[in-house]
Motif scaffolding. Structure first.
Motif, PDB file in Angstrom:
ATOM      1  N   ASP A 277     -11.522  -4.272  -2.075  1.00  0.00           N
ATOM      2  CA  ASP A 277     -12.239  -3.473  -3.075  1.00  0.00           C
ATOM      3  C   ASP A 277     -11.341  -3.153  -4.271  1.00  0.00           C
ATOM      4  N   GLY A 278     -10.082  -3.566  -4.182  1.00  0.00           N
ATOM      5  CA  GLY A 278      -9.112  -3.295  -5.236  1.00  0.00           C
ATOM      6  C   GLY A 278      -9.079  -4.405  -6.268  1.00  0.00           C
ATOM      7  N   TYR A 279      -7.978  -4.472  -6.997  1.00  0.00           N
ATOM      8  CA  TYR A 279      -7.823  -5.410  -8.108  1.00  0.00           C
ATOM      9  C   TYR A 279      -6.676  -6.368  -7.819  1.00  0.00           C
ATOM     10  N   GLN A 280      -6.972  -7.672  -7.869  1.00  0.00           N
ATOM     11  CA  GLN A 280      -5.930  -8.685  -7.678  1.00  0.00           C
ATOM     12  C   GLN A 280      -5.429  -9.149  -9.034  1.00  0.00           C
ATOM     13  N   ASP A 281      -4.107  -9.080  -9.200  1.00  0.00           N
ATOM     14  CA  ASP A 281      -3.454  -9.569 -10.415  1.00  0.00           C
ATOM     15  C   ASP A 281      -2.372 -10.549  -9.982  1.00  0.00           C
ATOM     16  N   GLY A 282      -2.681 -11.834 -10.036  1.00  0.00           N
ATOM     17  CA  GLY A 282      -1.742 -12.850  -9.560  1.00  0.00           C
ATOM     18  C   GLY A 282      -1.501 -12.687  -8.072  1.00  0.00           C
ATOM     19  N   ASP A 283      -0.228 -12.466  -7.693  1.00  0.00           N
ATOM     20  CA  ASP A 283       0.099 -12.323  -6.267  1.00  0.00           C
ATOM     21  C   ASP A 283       0.247 -10.862  -5.850  1.00  0.00           C
ATOM     22  N   ILE A 284      -0.362  -9.949  -6.627  1.00  0.00           N
ATOM     23  CA  ILE A 284      -0.336  -8.517  -6.307  1.00  0.00           C
ATOM     24  C   ILE A 284      -1.771  -8.030  -6.087  1.00  0.00           C
ATOM     25  N   ILE A 285      -1.972  -7.255  -5.017  1.00  0.00           N
ATOM     26  CA  ILE A 285      -3.263  -6.607  -4.782  1.00  0.00           C
ATOM     27  C   ILE A 285      -3.058  -5.106  -4.917  1.00  0.00           C
ATOM     28  N   GLU A 286      -3.890  -4.497  -5.755  1.00  0.00           N
ATOM     29  CA  GLU A 286      -3.801  -3.062  -6.001  1.00  0.00           C
ATOM     30  C   GLU A 286      -4.877  -2.333  -5.211  1.00  0.00           C
ATOM     31  N   CYS A 287      -4.477  -1.297  -4.495  1.00  0.00           N
ATOM     32  CA  CYS A 287      -5.397  -0.490  -3.718  1.00  0.00           C
ATOM     33  C   CYS A 287      -6.359   0.249  -4.650  1.00  0.00           C
ATOM     34  N   PRO A 288      -7.636   0.326  -4.311  1.00  0.00           N
ATOM     35  CA  PRO A 288      -8.597   0.993  -5.184  1.00  0.00           C
ATOM     36  C   PRO A 288      -8.489   2.516  -5.183  1.00  0.00           C
ATOM     37  N   PHE A 289      -7.782   3.105  -4.213  1.00  0.00           N
ATOM     38  CA  PHE A 289      -7.725   4.573  -4.135  1.00  0.00           C
ATOM     39  C   PHE A 289      -6.676   5.194  -5.045  1.00  0.00           C
ATOM     40  N   HIS A 290      -5.431   4.810  -4.905  1.00  0.00           N
ATOM     41  CA  HIS A 290      -4.347   5.504  -5.605  1.00  0.00           C
ATOM     42  C   HIS A 290      -3.488   4.602  -6.470  1.00  0.00           C
TER      43      HIS A 290
END
Length: 108
Positions: free
Chosen positions: A54-67
């Protein structure tokens, strides 16, 4: 009994659009396409109760949608606060157009 788990079809995993996958005896999983290479990690953030897909993928990084914490998709390493504990990552095999992992020893 095979320890090979089929998660999803490779064609369904687009670059930058992680896919949630479920396999019996395993935690929720996330499947990623990073520049044409497929990776699989646990899908649950180790900081909060959030699905990484449910988060955001930027290249080889996945960002958690909460914090806004993030993880390295290739290794599972925590990359940005507040995430400090790595997520599990799994070796991937592609078989007949399917993303597969081997069920880890000790998994139900």
């Amino acid at each position: 009994m095979s320890n090979q788990l089929r998660l999803c079809e490779v064609a369904g995993v687009k670059d930058g659009e992680p896919v949630a996958a479920f396999a019996e005896g395993m935690p929720a999983l996330a499947v990623y396409n990073v520049d044409g290479e497929i990776f699989v990690t646990d899908n649950l953030c180790t900081h909060g109760n959030a699905m990484l897909t449910d988060g955001y993928q930027d290249g080889d990084i996945i960002e958690c949608p909460f914090h806004g914490g993030s993880f390295d998709i290739k290794t599972g390493a925590a990359k940005a606060f507040p995430c400090q504990v790595a997520i599990a990552s799994y070796p991937v095999e592609i078989e007949d157009g399917w993303v597969c992992i081997t069920k880890p020893e000790g998994a139900a």
